[in-house]
Design a protein around this motif. Structure first.
Motif, PDB file in Angstrom:
ATOM      1  N   ASP A 179      -5.523   2.413   3.837  1.00  0.00           N
ATOM      2  CA  ASP A 179      -4.900   1.378   4.686  1.00  0.00           C
ATOM      3  C   ASP A 179      -5.860   0.205   4.824  1.00  0.00           C
ATOM      4  O   ASP A 179      -5.472  -0.960   4.730  1.00  0.00           O
ATOM      5  CB  ASP A 179      -4.609   1.922   6.101  1.00  0.00           C
ATOM      6  N   LYS A 201       0.869  -1.191   0.000  1.00  0.00           N
ATOM      7  CA  LYS A 201       0.000   0.000   0.000  1.00  0.00           C
ATOM      8  C   LYS A 201       0.903   1.238   0.000  1.00  0.00           C
ATOM      9  O   LYS A 201       1.863   1.309   0.771  1.00  0.00           O
ATOM     10  CB  LYS A 201      -0.914  -0.003   1.228  1.00  0.00           C
ATOM     11  N   LYS A 247      -2.482   8.632  13.255  1.00  0.00           N
ATOM     12  CA  LYS A 247      -3.061   8.374  11.930  1.00  0.00           C
ATOM     13  C   LYS A 247      -2.129   7.577  11.032  1.00  0.00           C
ATOM     14  O   LYS A 247      -2.413   7.403   9.849  1.00  0.00           O
ATOM     15  CB  LYS A 247      -3.490   9.672  11.277  1.00  0.00           C
ATOM     16  N   GLY A 294      -8.112   8.368   5.289  1.00  0.00           N
ATOM     17  CA  GLY A 294      -7.071   7.394   5.609  1.00  0.00           C
ATOM     18  C   GLY A 294      -7.467   5.966   5.266  1.00  0.00           C
ATOM     19  O   GLY A 294      -6.778   5.011   5.623  1.00  0.00           O
TER      20      GLY A 294
HETATM   21 MG    MG Z   1      -2.801   7.353   5.821  1.00  0.00          MG
END
Ligand code: MG
Ligand code: ADP
Ligand code: ASP
Length: 457
Positions: free
Chosen positions: A193, A42, A248, A190
């Protein structure tokens, strides 16, 4: 055929499990990457931030593919792109908490990832590596219909496996999916992920490598405390707490997935030279471990997390009688608003004050809701809000077996003259809500007090 990792009904909800139920994963040992393993990479926004960086990602992925691995890559939008897109929407109309508005936000924000997968596939082809890109709906990655914070329900692995077996690198958009009615959804900020770990779970990948702009998980955000130390390993439970308390570096749902489906997970830098030795790369960064062993760093507090995303709502002067907490919090919960820290004051003259925190995005909605649906039943009660708060948390599995950890936290905050407004604890964390302006001071003071500074431990 749908993926079989669920070991149950094909379309079972794969995110619906208790956040802290980690018991069944304690005996798991991370899998070693062997030749011909199936690996998920990723790459976050900064790592994909320019065509030059995308070329570097392509070269790194090509190296892994040439080493004989089956590769699936999940990139985020180029850095700043999701904010830019959401900003355009705001220029046209202020954010509204309606499904109709949120649906269009997802339609808009998901395009950032689509640009990334197309560019990365082109860059890989330029490196002489066969590759193909897919948007979430093409896989499909099916989600529920909670626009802007959708949950993944199932991932069909057929198309990806077909390409992998044909020797192609497969690139899948992060952050997005599709609901039952074919609407595009996104997984919350976010969320790439989570896409990566869910894809890794669906494919039973040997490891999911999260490449980012720092070289691993640190004792706290190294951008706030330069003395922060990188952790070679962090336990799954600690990572879960740190993510849920605001670090984060990994979206919390990705950690939940990793725990539930035993996905070996590593956080590492995308800024090392792409041609570094693959074994060196594969052992760099921070490994999220599922068992406590003697190699794990022994510290009572392993990390400090902080979060500026919450706001405090206080209902002042409510009658102190049974059912009040339910009236207030039940109404908020029915509107699908998550409540975090809760505190009720001692009662005086039969009245008490009741405070709780919600995400800042839900603050206006919460206050409106209480004013219209709850306040009229509460006599002379009034509502006071505070959006200038932050939550600072100390996290560590060592807290289980040590007393006095919280009091040490409170002492070090008091030495800095910082007033604590709210406190919440779990077995492996203590959180305090304080005035936002003291956040950095508090994090630095606690980092030092618990010997986390580079020179300390
Ligand atoms: Mg991130
Ligand atoms: P990406 O775009 O790669 O997903 P993010 O910005 O989402 O990257 O996450 C990486 C950032 O997380 C780092 O740049 C760092 O500032 C921040 N961060 C917060 N807490 C931590 C921590 N404990 N360890 C490492 N990074 C942290
Ligand atoms: N592009 C999305 C965001 O900025 C998802 C991600 O980066 O993980 O939130």
């Amino acid at each position: 055929m749908k993926c079989s990792y669920l070991g149950m009904k094909q379309t079972a909800k794969i995110e619906s499990f208790a956040k802290n139920d980690t018991s069944q994963f304690r005996e798991m040992t991370p899998v070693k990457i062997s030749n011909m393993a199936l690996i998920v990479h990723k790459y976050g926004g900064t790592s994909m931030g320019s065509t030059e960086r995308i070329r570097n990602v392509a070269k790194r992925v090509a190296k892994w593919a040439r080493a004989g691995h089956q590769m699936v890559v999940v990139p985020s939008a180029m850095s700043g792109e999701t904010n830019r897109l959401l900003g355009l929407a705001k220029e046209l109309a202020p954010a509204k908490p309606t499904d109709a508005y949120s649906r269009e936000l997802d339609m808009l924000a998901s395009t950032g990832e689509q640009v990334s997968v197309g560019l990365l596939a082109i860059a890989l082809q330029a490196e002489g590596v066969e590759s193909v890109s897919y948007a979430g709906w093409q896989v499909p990655i099916k989600t529920d219909n909670s626009f802007t914070k959708a949950r993944i329900e199932s991932i069909d692995d057929k198309r990806i496996r077909g390409d992998l077996n044909a020797g192609r690198v497969v690139i899948v958009t992060g952050f997005q999916g599709v609901d039952e009615a074919s609407n595009i959804t996104t997984l919350g900020r976010g969320g790439s992920d989570t896409s990566a770990v869910a894809v890794a779970a669906a494919l039973k990948a040997a490891e999911c490598l999260i490449y980012t702009d720092v070289d691993g998980v640190y004792t706290t955000d190294p951008r706030v405390v330069p003395e922060a130390r990188r952790l070679h390993t962090v336990s799954f439970e600690e990572m879960l707490e740190m993510a849920s308390m605001g670090s984060k570096v990994l979206q919390i749902r990705s950690v939940e997935f990793a725990g539930k489906y035993k996905v070996p997970l590593r956080v590492l830098s995308s800024f090392t030279p792409w041609d570094i030795d693959i074994h060196e790369e594969a052992t760099s960064g921070t490994l999220i471990t599922f068992e406590e062993d003697e190699n794990m760093e022994q510290a009572i507090v392993s990390g400090i997390a902080f979060n500026r995303d919450e706001a405090k709502v206080s209902v002042i002067g409510v009658p102190d009688k049974p059912g009040i907490a339910y009236q207030i919090l039940g109404t908020v919960a029915d509107a699908n608003i998550e409540v975090d820290v809760i505190i009720q004051n001692l009662s005086k003259d039969g009245k008490t004050d009741f405070s709780f925190t919600v995400h800042r995005n839900d603050f206006a909605k919460t206050v409106d809701l209480l004013k219209t649906a709850v306040l009229p039943n509460l006599g002379s009660a009034e509502i006071v809000g505070d959006t200038k708060i932050c939550k600072v948390s100390i996290v560590g599995i060592g807290m289980r077996s040590h007393v006095g950890v919280a009091s040490k936290m409170f002492r070090s905050l008091s030495e800095e003259g910082i007033n604590i407004q709210m406190i919440s604890t779990s077995e492996i964390k203590t959180s305090v809500v304080i005035d936002e302006k003291y956040m950095e001071l508090a994090v630095r003071a606690l980092h030092k007090a618990f010997d986390l500074d580079q020179t300390g431990a």
